[in-house]
Write a protein that holds these residues in place. Structure first.
Motif, PDB file in Angstrom:
ATOM      1  N   LEU A 110       0.717  -1.309   0.034  1.00  0.00           N
ATOM      2  CA  LEU A 110       0.055  -0.102   0.024  1.00  0.00           C
ATOM      3  C   LEU A 110       0.841   1.337  -0.076  1.00  0.00           C
ATOM      4  CD1 LEU A 110      -2.979  -0.987   2.189  1.00  0.00           C
ATOM      5  CD2 LEU A 110      -2.854  -1.100   0.088  1.00  0.00           C
ATOM      6  N   LYS A 111       1.871   1.033   0.805  1.00  0.00           N
ATOM      7  CA  LYS A 111       2.830   2.468   0.688  1.00  0.00           C
ATOM      8  C   LYS A 111       3.301   2.799  -0.573  1.00  0.00           C
ATOM      9  CE  LYS A 111       6.577   3.342   4.107  1.00  0.00           C
ATOM     10  NZ  LYS A 111       7.193   2.708   5.191  1.00  0.00           N
ATOM     11  N   LYS A 112       3.709   1.733  -1.305  1.00  0.00           N
ATOM     12  CA  LYS A 112       4.388   1.898  -2.584  1.00  0.00           C
ATOM     13  C   LYS A 112       3.057   2.475  -3.463  1.00  0.00           C
ATOM     14  CE  LYS A 112       7.595  -1.719  -2.212  1.00  0.00           C
ATOM     15  NZ  LYS A 112       7.902  -3.044  -2.611  1.00  0.00           N
ATOM     16  N   LYS A 113       2.197   1.806  -3.326  1.00  0.00           N
ATOM     17  CA  LYS A 113       0.724   2.285  -4.229  1.00  0.00           C
ATOM     18  C   LYS A 113       0.465   3.833  -4.096  1.00  0.00           C
ATOM     19  CE  LYS A 113      -3.803   0.295  -5.186  1.00  0.00           C
ATOM     20  NZ  LYS A 113      -4.706  -0.573  -5.074  1.00  0.00           N
ATOM     21  N   LEU A 114       0.501   4.054  -3.024  1.00  0.00           N
ATOM     22  CA  LEU A 114       0.183   5.617  -2.675  1.00  0.00           C
ATOM     23  C   LEU A 114       1.021   6.407  -3.274  1.00  0.00           C
ATOM     24  CD1 LEU A 114      -1.447   5.552   1.024  1.00  0.00           C
ATOM     25  CD2 LEU A 114      -2.651   5.414  -1.191  1.00  0.00           C
ATOM     26  N   MET A 115       2.418   6.011  -2.876  1.00  0.00           N
ATOM     27  CA  MET A 115       3.537   6.917  -3.596  1.00  0.00           C
ATOM     28  C   MET A 115       3.252   6.870  -5.159  1.00  0.00           C
ATOM     29  SD  MET A 115       6.706   5.934  -0.945  1.00  0.00           S
ATOM     30  CE  MET A 115       7.717   7.235  -1.598  1.00  0.00           C
ATOM     31  N   GLN A 116       3.126   5.887  -5.554  1.00  0.00           N
ATOM     32  CA  GLN A 116       2.892   5.794  -7.075  1.00  0.00           C
ATOM     33  C   GLN A 116       1.796   7.013  -7.304  1.00  0.00           C
ATOM     34  OE1 GLN A 116       2.659   1.868  -8.261  1.00  0.00           O
ATOM     35  NE2 GLN A 116       4.755   1.515  -8.114  1.00  0.00           N
ATOM     36  N   MET A 117       0.838   6.884  -6.717  1.00  0.00           N
ATOM     37  CA  MET A 117      -0.390   7.721  -6.975  1.00  0.00           C
ATOM     38  C   MET A 117       0.111   9.348  -6.678  1.00  0.00           C
ATOM     39  SD  MET A 117      -3.365   5.431  -5.565  1.00  0.00           S
ATOM     40  CE  MET A 117      -4.759   6.423  -5.884  1.00  0.00           C
ATOM     41  N   GLY A 118       1.042   9.346  -6.013  1.00  0.00           N
ATOM     42  CA  GLY A 118       1.569  10.885  -5.701  1.00  0.00           C
ATOM     43  C   GLY A 118       1.096  11.268  -4.221  1.00  0.00           C
ATOM     44  N   ILE A 119       0.561  10.372  -3.673  1.00  0.00           N
ATOM     45  CA  ILE A 119       0.033  10.573  -2.325  1.00  0.00           C
ATOM     46  C   ILE A 119       1.214  10.135  -1.106  1.00  0.00           C
ATOM     47  CG2 ILE A 119      -1.725   9.868  -0.448  1.00  0.00           C
ATOM     48  CD1 ILE A 119      -3.509   9.184  -3.151  1.00  0.00           C
ATOM     49  N   ASP A 120       1.306  11.159  -0.239  1.00  0.00           N
ATOM     50  CA  ASP A 120       2.390  10.607   0.650  1.00  0.00           C
ATOM     51  C   ASP A 120       1.576   9.670   1.830  1.00  0.00           C
ATOM     52  OD1 ASP A 120       3.931  10.679   3.293  1.00  0.00           O
ATOM     53  OD2 ASP A 120       4.412  12.860   2.938  1.00  0.00           O
ATOM     54  N   PRO A 121       2.290   8.626   1.771  1.00  0.00           N
ATOM     55  CA  PRO A 121       1.719   7.495   2.771  1.00  0.00           C
ATOM     56  C   PRO A 121       1.535   7.972   4.134  1.00  0.00           C
ATOM     57  CG  PRO A 121       3.924   6.960   1.948  1.00  0.00           C
ATOM     58  CD  PRO A 121       3.679   8.152   1.280  1.00  0.00           C
ATOM     59  N   VAL A 122       2.405   8.915   4.557  1.00  0.00           N
ATOM     60  CA  VAL A 122       2.164   9.240   6.098  1.00  0.00           C
ATOM     61  C   VAL A 122       1.298  10.217   6.219  1.00  0.00           C
ATOM     62  CG1 VAL A 122       3.621  10.371   7.863  1.00  0.00           C
ATOM     63  CG2 VAL A 122       4.866   8.984   6.226  1.00  0.00           C
ATOM     64  N   THR A 123       0.992  11.239   5.412  1.00  0.00           N
ATOM     65  CA  THR A 123       0.230  12.339   5.841  1.00  0.00           C
ATOM     66  C   THR A 123      -0.996  12.068   4.861  1.00  0.00           C
ATOM     67  OG1 THR A 123       0.887  13.585   3.960  1.00  0.00           O
ATOM     68  CG2 THR A 123       1.918  14.092   5.958  1.00  0.00           C
ATOM     69  N   HIS A 124      -1.069  11.254   3.820  1.00  0.00           N
ATOM     70  CA  HIS A 124      -2.250  11.106   3.126  1.00  0.00           C
ATOM     71  C   HIS A 124      -2.780  12.176   2.339  1.00  0.00           C
ATOM     72  CE1 HIS A 124      -3.308   6.707   4.313  1.00  0.00           C
ATOM     73  NE2 HIS A 124      -2.572   7.031   5.268  1.00  0.00           N
ATOM     74  N   ARG A 125      -1.876  13.026   2.059  1.00  0.00           N
ATOM     75  CA  ARG A 125      -1.935  14.079   1.156  1.00  0.00           C
ATOM     76  C   ARG A 125      -0.949  14.187   0.067  1.00  0.00           C
ATOM     77  NH1 ARG A 125      -5.366  17.823   3.090  1.00  0.00           N
ATOM     78  NH2 ARG A 125      -5.998  17.624   5.291  1.00  0.00           N
ATOM     79  N   PRO A 126      -1.516  14.963  -1.004  1.00  0.00           N
ATOM     80  CA  PRO A 126      -0.471  14.963  -2.034  1.00  0.00           C
ATOM     81  C   PRO A 126       1.190  15.264  -1.675  1.00  0.00           C
ATOM     82  CG  PRO A 126      -2.571  16.155  -2.463  1.00  0.00           C
ATOM     83  CD  PRO A 126      -2.511  15.895  -1.157  1.00  0.00           C
ATOM     84  N   ARG A 127       1.875  14.595  -2.353  1.00  0.00           N
ATOM     85  CA  ARG A 127       3.377  14.894  -2.158  1.00  0.00           C
ATOM     86  C   ARG A 127       3.709  16.202  -2.512  1.00  0.00           C
ATOM     87  NH1 ARG A 127       6.186  10.152  -4.781  1.00  0.00           N
ATOM     88  NH2 ARG A 127       7.996  10.813  -3.881  1.00  0.00           N
ATOM     89  N   THR A 128       4.406  16.771  -1.926  1.00  0.00           N
ATOM     90  CA  THR A 128       4.816  18.343  -2.213  1.00  0.00           C
ATOM     91  C   THR A 128       6.462  18.438  -2.507  1.00  0.00           C
ATOM     92  OG1 THR A 128       5.264  18.877   0.174  1.00  0.00           O
ATOM     93  CG2 THR A 128       3.057  19.257  -0.692  1.00  0.00           C
ATOM     94  N   ASP A 129       7.061  17.315  -2.684  1.00  0.00           N
ATOM     95  CA  ASP A 129       8.257  17.350  -2.757  1.00  0.00           C
ATOM     96  C   ASP A 129       8.586  17.771  -4.338  1.00  0.00           C
ATOM     97  OD1 ASP A 129       7.262  14.387  -2.986  1.00  0.00           O
ATOM     98  OD2 ASP A 129       9.051  14.560  -4.719  1.00  0.00           O
ATOM     99  N   LEU A 130       9.829  18.258  -4.710  1.00  0.00           N
ATOM    100  CA  LEU A 130       9.873  18.922  -5.917  1.00  0.00           C
ATOM    101  C   LEU A 130      10.212  18.030  -6.964  1.00  0.00           C
ATOM    102  CD1 LEU A 130      11.996  22.019  -4.841  1.00  0.00           C
ATOM    103  CD2 LEU A 130       9.732  21.950  -5.729  1.00  0.00           C
ATOM    104  N   ASN A 131      10.334  16.633  -6.605  1.00  0.00           N
ATOM    105  CA  ASN A 131      10.494  15.838  -7.674  1.00  0.00           C
ATOM    106  C   ASN A 131       9.413  15.571  -8.695  1.00  0.00           C
ATOM    107  OD1 ASN A 131      12.803  15.088  -6.705  1.00  0.00           O
ATOM    108  ND2 ASN A 131      12.323  13.552  -5.286  1.00  0.00           N
TER     109      ASN A 131
END
Length: 334
Positions: A110-131
Motif C-alpha cells: 500500500l505504501k508504494k501504491k500511494l506513492m505511485q499515486m502521488g500521495i504521501d503515505p504518512v500524511t495521506h496528502r499529495p506529495r509536495t516534494d519537488l521531484n
DNA sequence: AAGGAACGCAACCGCACTCCC
DNA sequence: GGGGAGTGCGGTTGCGTTCCT
C-alpha cells in the motif's frame, strides 16, 4: 538481567510443523494461560513470547489467510489516514487479519501504491516534494491533448488508460499547482495549461471509480489554487438518491459550487456549471474569499462529504453510490 | 542456466503499558 | 507508591522466494 532465549538455550527462528502441532494441541486443551509457563508445559523449547507471537499471528483458528480484498485494502488506507501506524487498532476492523499481517501489507504494497499515486503515505496528502516537477512535460502534453478532446468527456474517459492513472495525474497536478503556487506569476501559461488539465481530469473520471478513488483518499483536497473559484449556487441540492428533492438537509449543506477557470466539457449538466473567466492569474491577491468556504469545510468531515456530493451532483453523478463510499472512508475513528 | 537484486513475510527485539503484590 | 511479571505493540531483521539481467 534477563537472558535472551539464545543464551538460555531456547530455540529461535522458524517454527517446525511439530512445534506448531504441540502448541496448537496444548492451547486447544488448556488455553494459553500464562505464556511464560506455556512452553515448558507444552514441551516446547521456546520462550513464551515466541509462542504467543506464533499463536496470535499464525496458528489462531480464526485467522484469515490469503490476498487482501479491494475492500480490505480501502479500509486499511482509510483507517491508516485516521489512526496512523496503529496496526492493532486497524486490525480490529478487519476480522481475521493480524496487526502484523496488515503492517507487512502496508509496508510492502500500500505504501508504494500511494506513492505511485502521488500521495504521501504518512500524511495521506499529495506529495509536495519537488521531484514531481519531473512529470511536468507529461502533464503538459496531456493538457494539450485534453483541449482537443473536450467535446465528449465520457468518451474521453474511456480513451484514457485507467482511472487510477487519471487520479495519479490529478494528484500530481495538485502538487504541481501547489509548487507553482508559490510564484504563479512566473509561469502564467503553464499555470493555465495545468489548471485546464486538472479540471479536465476531474470531469472525465468515471462516476463509480471517482467514488472509489475519493473514498480511498479521505484527505482528498479539492483545488484551492488561483485559477479556480467557488461560488454559491442558487439551486444547490444535496439529497442522496434524488437530486430533485430540495429538502432541508440539502439546503443546510449546500455549498459553494466549483467554477472552472478553464474551458469546460460541453456535456454533463452544462447549465449547472457556471463558466466564468478565470481570476487574473498573474495576480494571486485576487483569489476569491469564497476559497475560505472550502477551507472551513476541510475542517469538518461531514460538511466536506456533502460538499463533495454537491460537486458530484452538479456533474451529474450518482450521489447515492458515492455517499456509500464516503461513509466507508469517514465512519471510522470519529 | 546462473547469479544478483528485489520482494514478501514470519519472527524477533525492545519499549511501554497494565496489573498485582 | 514501587517494583516485578505479563502482555501488547510498532519497528526491524533475516531468510526464502521470485524476478531480472
Amino acid at each position: 538481567m534477563a537472558r535472551s532465549p539464545e543464551e538460555s538455550g531456547l530455540k529461535k527462528g522458524p517454527w517446525t510443523p511439530e512445534e506448531d502441532q504441540k502448541l496448537v494441541e496444548y492451547i486447544q486443551r488448556h488455553g494459553h494461560g500464562s505464556w511464560r509457563a506455556l512452553p515448558k508445559l507444552a514441551g516446547l523449547n521456546r520462550c513464551g513470547k515466541s509462542c504467543r507471537l506464533r499463536w496470535t499471528n499464525y496458528l489462531r483458528p480464526d485467522i484469515k489467510r490469503g490476498k487482501f480484498s479491494d475492500e480490505e485494502e480501502n479500509t486499511i488506507i482509510n483507517l491508516h489516514s485516521v489512526l496512523g501506524n496503529k496496526w492493532s487498532a486497524i486490525a480490529t476492523h478487519l476480522p481475521g487479519r493480524t496487526d502484523n499481517e496488515i503492517k507487512n501489507f502496508w509496508n510492502t504494497h500500500l505504501k508504494k501504491k500511494l506513492m505511485q499515486m502521488g500521495i504521501d503515505p504518512v500524511t495521506h496528502r499529495p506529495r509536495t516534494d519537488l521531484n514531481i516537477l519531473a512529470n511536468l512535460p507529461q502533464l503538459l502534453a496531456a493538457a494539450n491533448l485534453s483541449t482537443s478532446l473536450m467535446n465528449n468527456p465520457w468518451d474521453n474517459a474511456l480513451r484514457l488508460q485507467s482511472d487510477a492513472t487519471q487520479l495519479a495525474k490529478l494528484h500530481l497536478l495538485h502538487n504541481l499547482l501547489q509548487v507553482l503556487g508559490t510564484n504563479p506569476t512566473a509561469l502564467p501559461q503553464t499555470w493555465k495549461q495545468a489548471t485546464s488539465l486538472e479540471h479536465h481530469l476531474l470531469w472525465t473520471i468515471k462516476p463509480t471509480n471517482l467514488a472509489q478513488t475519493l473514498s480511498s483518499i479521505p484527505s482528498f483536497v479539492p483545488p484551492q489554487e488561483p485559477g479556480f473559484e467557488y461560488q454559491a449556487m442558487e439551486n444547490s441540492k444535496v439529497c442522496a438518491g434524488n437530486n430533485n428533492d430540495g429538502d432541508e438537509l440539502g439546503s443546510l449543506y449546500a455549498i459553494p459550487a466549483l467554477v472552472s477557470a478553464s474551458p469546460e466539457p460541453s456535456t454533463v449538466n452544462q447549465k449547472e456549471k457556471k463558466i466564468e473567466p478565470a481570476h487574473d492569474i498573474s495576480n494571486p491577491s485576487s483569489t476569491s474569499t469564497t476559497f475560505e468556504a472550502w477551507g472551513e469545510l476541510m475542517d469538518d468531515e461531514p460538511s466536506f462529504i456533502f460538499a463533495m456530493a454537491n460537486l458530484i451532483i452538479n456533474l451529474g453523478f450518482d450521489v447515492k453510490k458515492i455517499m456509500v463510499h464516503f461513509r466507508v472512508g469517514f465512519t471510522y475513528g470519529y
